[in-house]
Motif scaffolding. Structure first.
Motif, PDB file in Angstrom:
ATOM      1  N   PRO A   1       0.743  -1.179   0.070  1.00 57.89           N
ATOM      2  CA  PRO A   1       0.077  -0.028   0.017  1.00 57.89           C
ATOM      3  C   PRO A   1       0.991   1.267   0.034  1.00 57.89           C
ATOM      4  O   PRO A   1       1.724   1.384   0.797  1.00 57.89           O
ATOM      5  N   GLU A   2       0.773   2.061  -0.752  1.00 57.22           N
ATOM      6  CA  GLU A   2       1.628   3.342  -0.957  1.00 57.22           C
ATOM      7  C   GLU A   2       1.121   4.303   0.197  1.00 57.22           C
ATOM      8  O   GLU A   2       0.271   4.398   0.846  1.00 57.22           O
ATOM      9  N   SER A   3       2.277   4.994   0.370  1.00 60.16           N
ATOM     10  CA  SER A   3       2.181   6.055   1.741  1.00 60.16           C
ATOM     11  C   SER A   3       2.911   7.107   1.492  1.00 60.16           C
ATOM     12  O   SER A   3       3.989   7.008   0.499  1.00 60.16           O
ATOM     13  N   ASN A   4       2.923   8.234   2.256  1.00 58.63           N
ATOM     14  CA  ASN A   4       3.544   9.529   2.117  1.00 58.63           C
ATOM     15  C   ASN A   4       4.819   9.426   3.021  1.00 58.63           C
ATOM     16  O   ASN A   4       5.649  10.132   3.054  1.00 58.63           O
ATOM     17  N   VAL A   5       4.843   8.306   3.827  1.00 56.67           N
ATOM     18  CA  VAL A   5       6.108   7.819   4.599  1.00 56.67           C
ATOM     19  C   VAL A   5       6.967   6.571   4.108  1.00 56.67           C
ATOM     20  O   VAL A   5       6.437   5.651   4.053  1.00 56.67           O
ATOM     21  N   LEU A   6       8.257   6.847   3.891  1.00 55.13           N
ATOM     22  CA  LEU A   6       9.103   5.883   3.360  1.00 55.13           C
ATOM     23  C   LEU A   6       9.680   5.413   4.594  1.00 55.13           C
ATOM     24  O   LEU A   6      10.313   6.172   5.474  1.00 55.13           O
ATOM     25  N   LEU A   7      10.220   3.917   4.320  1.00 59.03           N
ATOM     26  CA  LEU A   7      11.329   3.267   5.373  1.00 59.03           C
ATOM     27  C   LEU A   7      12.256   3.017   4.510  1.00 59.03           C
ATOM     28  O   LEU A   7      12.150   2.254   3.694  1.00 59.03           O
ATOM     29  N   ALA A   8      13.242   3.804   4.858  1.00 64.26           N
ATOM     30  CA  ALA A   8      14.679   3.385   4.172  1.00 64.26           C
ATOM     31  C   ALA A   8      15.473   2.593   5.138  1.00 64.26           C
ATOM     32  O   ALA A   8      15.902   2.834   6.367  1.00 64.26           O
ATOM     33  N   SER A   9      16.022   1.566   4.679  1.00 71.60           N
ATOM     34  CA  SER A   9      17.324   0.552   5.490  1.00 71.60           C
ATOM     35  C   SER A   9      18.432   0.918   4.508  1.00 71.60           C
ATOM     36  O   SER A   9      18.375   0.933   3.133  1.00 71.60           O
ATOM     37  N   ILE A  10      19.517   1.131   5.379  1.00 68.70           N
ATOM     38  CA  ILE A  10      20.876   1.453   4.593  1.00 68.70           C
ATOM     39  C   ILE A  10      21.876   0.192   5.038  1.00 68.70           C
ATOM     40  O   ILE A  10      22.084  -0.157   6.248  1.00 68.70           O
ATOM     41  N   GLU A  11      22.317  -0.372   3.900  1.00 66.51           N
ATOM     42  CA  GLU A  11      23.399  -1.487   4.323  1.00 66.51           C
ATOM     43  C   GLU A  11      24.764  -0.712   3.500  1.00 66.51           C
ATOM     44  O   GLU A  11      24.971   0.100   2.613  1.00 66.51           O
ATOM     45  N   ASN A  12      25.940  -1.644   4.006  1.00 69.00           N
ATOM     46  CA  ASN A  12      27.259  -1.301   3.580  1.00 69.00           C
ATOM     47  C   ASN A  12      27.636   0.073   4.074  1.00 69.00           C
ATOM     48  O   ASN A  12      27.990   0.852   3.134  1.00 69.00           O
ATOM     49  N   MET A  13      27.495   0.561   5.345  1.00 75.46           N
ATOM     50  CA  MET A  13      27.675   1.758   5.592  1.00 75.46           C
ATOM     51  C   MET A  13      29.076   2.152   6.102  1.00 75.46           C
ATOM     52  O   MET A  13      29.668   1.745   7.182  1.00 75.46           O
ATOM     53  N   GLN A  14      30.010   2.441   5.189  1.00 80.93           N
ATOM     54  CA  GLN A  14      31.343   2.880   5.339  1.00 80.93           C
ATOM     55  C   GLN A  14      31.351   4.284   5.471  1.00 80.93           C
ATOM     56  O   GLN A  14      32.549   4.522   5.951  1.00 80.93           O
ATOM     57  N   TYR A  15      30.455   4.844   5.357  1.00 78.08           N
ATOM     58  CA  TYR A  15      30.426   6.399   5.753  1.00 78.08           C
ATOM     59  C   TYR A  15      29.246   6.626   6.675  1.00 78.08           C
ATOM     60  O   TYR A  15      28.392   6.009   6.520  1.00 78.08           O
ATOM     61  N   ALA A  16      29.414   7.773   7.404  1.00 80.90           N
ATOM     62  CA  ALA A  16      28.542   8.070   8.290  1.00 80.90           C
ATOM     63  C   ALA A  16      27.429   8.724   7.510  1.00 80.90           C
ATOM     64  O   ALA A  16      27.498   9.300   6.544  1.00 80.90           O
ATOM     65  N   VAL A  17      25.992   8.166   7.916  1.00 80.70           N
ATOM     66  CA  VAL A  17      24.838   8.725   7.432  1.00 80.70           C
ATOM     67  C   VAL A  17      24.035   9.460   8.360  1.00 80.70           C
ATOM     68  O   VAL A  17      23.733   8.993   9.440  1.00 80.70           O
ATOM     69  N   THR A  18      23.707  10.952   8.355  1.00 77.35           N
ATOM     70  CA  THR A  18      23.336  11.840   9.272  1.00 77.35           C
ATOM     71  C   THR A  18      21.823  12.100   9.144  1.00 77.35           C
ATOM     72  O   THR A  18      21.409  11.958   7.540  1.00 77.35           O
ATOM     73  N   LEU A  19      21.200  12.696   9.735  1.00 81.24           N
ATOM     74  CA  LEU A  19      19.901  13.333   9.398  1.00 81.24           C
ATOM     75  C   LEU A  19      19.950  14.413   8.167  1.00 81.24           C
ATOM     76  O   LEU A  19      19.391  14.386   7.154  1.00 81.24           O
ATOM     77  N   ASP A  20      21.040  15.122   8.130  1.00 82.82           N
ATOM     78  CA  ASP A  20      21.340  16.262   7.049  1.00 82.82           C
ATOM     79  C   ASP A  20      21.435  15.565   5.947  1.00 82.82           C
ATOM     80  O   ASP A  20      20.988  15.990   4.761  1.00 82.82           O
ATOM     81  N   VAL A  21      22.231  14.416   5.724  1.00 82.30           N
ATOM     82  CA  VAL A  21      22.617  13.755   4.703  1.00 82.30           C
ATOM     83  C   VAL A  21      21.205  13.113   4.197  1.00 82.30           C
ATOM     84  O   VAL A  21      21.075  13.343   2.742  1.00 82.30           O
ATOM     85  N   LEU A  22      20.323  12.708   4.580  1.00 79.22           N
ATOM     86  CA  LEU A  22      19.162  11.772   4.377  1.00 79.22           C
ATOM     87  C   LEU A  22      18.193  13.094   3.864  1.00 79.22           C
ATOM     88  O   LEU A  22      17.614  12.990   2.939  1.00 79.22           O
ATOM     89  N   HIS A  23      18.224  14.143   4.548  1.00 77.02           N
ATOM     90  CA  HIS A  23      17.273  15.292   4.019  1.00 77.02           C
ATOM     91  C   HIS A  23      17.628  15.812   2.878  1.00 77.02           C
ATOM     92  O   HIS A  23      17.037  16.099   1.972  1.00 77.02           O
ATOM     93  N   MET A  24      19.062  15.828   2.774  1.00 77.49           N
ATOM     94  CA  MET A  24      19.670  16.381   1.317  1.00 77.49           C
ATOM     95  C   MET A  24      19.154  15.332   0.048  1.00 77.49           C
ATOM     96  O   MET A  24      18.683  15.891  -0.743  1.00 77.49           O
ATOM     97  N   VAL A  25      19.275  14.091   0.358  1.00 75.89           N
ATOM     98  CA  VAL A  25      18.972  13.032  -0.511  1.00 75.89           C
ATOM     99  C   VAL A  25      17.468  13.081  -0.975  1.00 75.89           C
ATOM    100  O   VAL A  25      17.053  13.176  -2.095  1.00 75.89           O
TER     101      VAL A  25
END
Length: 375
Positions: A241-265
């Motif tokens: 079912p489609e939604s306006n909220v996405l669930l993102a899973s992040i794998e192979n994290m060789q670099y830090a992923v911050t709130l700012d990074v996700l917001h930019m993407v």
């Protein structure tokens, strides 16, 4: 050596007849199932269902003797036996030349149509599309859909026989208009016969059945969270079912992923309203919320009245009750999912950083409005 209890699929003791005797049928085999079984060989003009002590036998009558012979000859030489609902059906010529009772006759017009949708993607045809197609001929009372060995089928109930006959004559053998189907769906052809039913039983409104005469009929629990009619995708997998909220899973994290990074993407596709990050099963996940449409108009009207009242009473601060009403009014009752859909399709499987680092796997969340506490 064959088992003594095994039954031969054919008996040749009877001379050919346009009436065939069928044995070992599933419980409460329907007229529609018998017609579908005989349809490849000719026109079935009459049936008699659920006969015998165990109600697992039936008779079907073809319009022509050669059609009955063709069916017997085909299954006599085929490695695949005749089947109904996965059960092997045993065939033989009947000792009668016609079915005398006309209780169920494929040619007798009625107000309910049996519709078989043919095509690779037939099962993806929604009940709303069927309603739109058949409503062109008159008011549709009820629709039920189901899957049988013959394929994806529907029963469509009209007010009267005349309306049903008009729809059958116009639509039988025709394809559903392309503009009513998703772009990636193949053609879907309608094969229509009359059903023995006169009044369909619909207990719930759902993606499989609708009663358009009873707006107060309860909605099936399985349909409450569904955003559309399609439950299975073109790849055979269940659709989310489609939604306006996405669930993102992040794998192979060789670099830090911050709130700012996700917001930019994710902001590349539209304004991001909220982001929540958390660890789950040893991995980093995030919920990304795109704005919804705020439609709680009654609460907004009440807020305006209370604000005016506060001003008149010279209250300098909003009451707790008023703040609660504001929170309620700002809940997105109808989520605008289009931005989230575009973001999901564009970002699924892609990496935030070059070299395959921080790969995104995205699905739809059941949330529509995230609750985020600010410390």
């Amino acid at each position: 050596m064959a088992s003594v209890s095994s039954q031969p699929q054919f008996r040749y003791t009877q001379p050919p007849s346009k009436v065939l005797h069928l044995r070992n049928l599933p419980w409460e085999c329907t007229e529609e199932e018998l017609i579908e079984l005989g349809k490849p060989f000719g026109k079935v003009v009459n049936t008699k269902c659920n006969v015998g002590a165990n109600r697992n036998q039936a008779f079907i009558e073809f319009a022509d003797l050669n059609q009955a012979i063709a069916m017997i000859s085909y299954y006599a030489s085929s490695s695949e036996p005749a089947q109904v609902r996965g059960k092997t059906v045993y065939l033989q010529y009947s000792n009668r030349q016609e079915i005398v009772n006309n209780k169920t006759t494929a040619d007798v017009a009625g107000n309910v149509l049996l519709v078989t949708i043919e095509g690779t993607d037939a099962r993806l045809v929604s009940i709303d599309v069927l309603h739109l197609v058949f409503s062109a001929f008159g008011f549709v009372h009820k629709i039920t859909t189901f899957e049988k060995t013959a394929g994806f089928q529907a029963l469509v109930q009209f007010s009267d026989t005349e309306t049903a006959s008009s729809a059958k004559n116009a639509l039988d053998g025709r394809s559903i208009p392309r503009y009513l189907l998703p772009e990636n769906m193949g053609p879907c052809t309608l094969r229509i016969t009359y059903s023995a039913h006169t009044d369909l039983s619909v207990k719930f409104q759902s993606h499989r059945s609708r009663d358009y005469t009873n707006p107060y009929l309860p909605v099936a629990p399985s349909a409450i969270d569904a955003s559309g009619q399609l439950s299975v995708g073109l790849d055979g997998k269940k659709l989310e079912p489609e939604s306006n909220v996405l669930l993102a899973s992040i794998e192979n994290m060789q670099y830090a992923v911050t709130l700012d990074v996700l917001h930019m993407v994710f902001s590349a596709f539209g304004p991001v309203q909220k982001i929540a990050m958390f660890d789950k099963n040893g991995g980093l996940q995030a919920l990304i919320q795109y704005p919804g449409k705020f439609l709680n108009l009654p609460s907004l009207f009440l807020i305006i009245c209370l604000i005016i009242n506060s001003i008149l009473l010279r209250h300098t601060t909003l009451s707790r009750h008023l703040r609660c009403l504001i929170d309620v009014a700002m809940v997105p009752l109808v989520a605008d999912v289009q931005t989230a859909v575009v973001a999901k399709e564009a970002l699924e499987g892609h990496c935030i950083y070059d070299g395959g680092f921080c790969k995104l796997h995205i699905s739809y969340s059941r949330h529509t409005d995230l609750s985020i506490k600010v410390d």
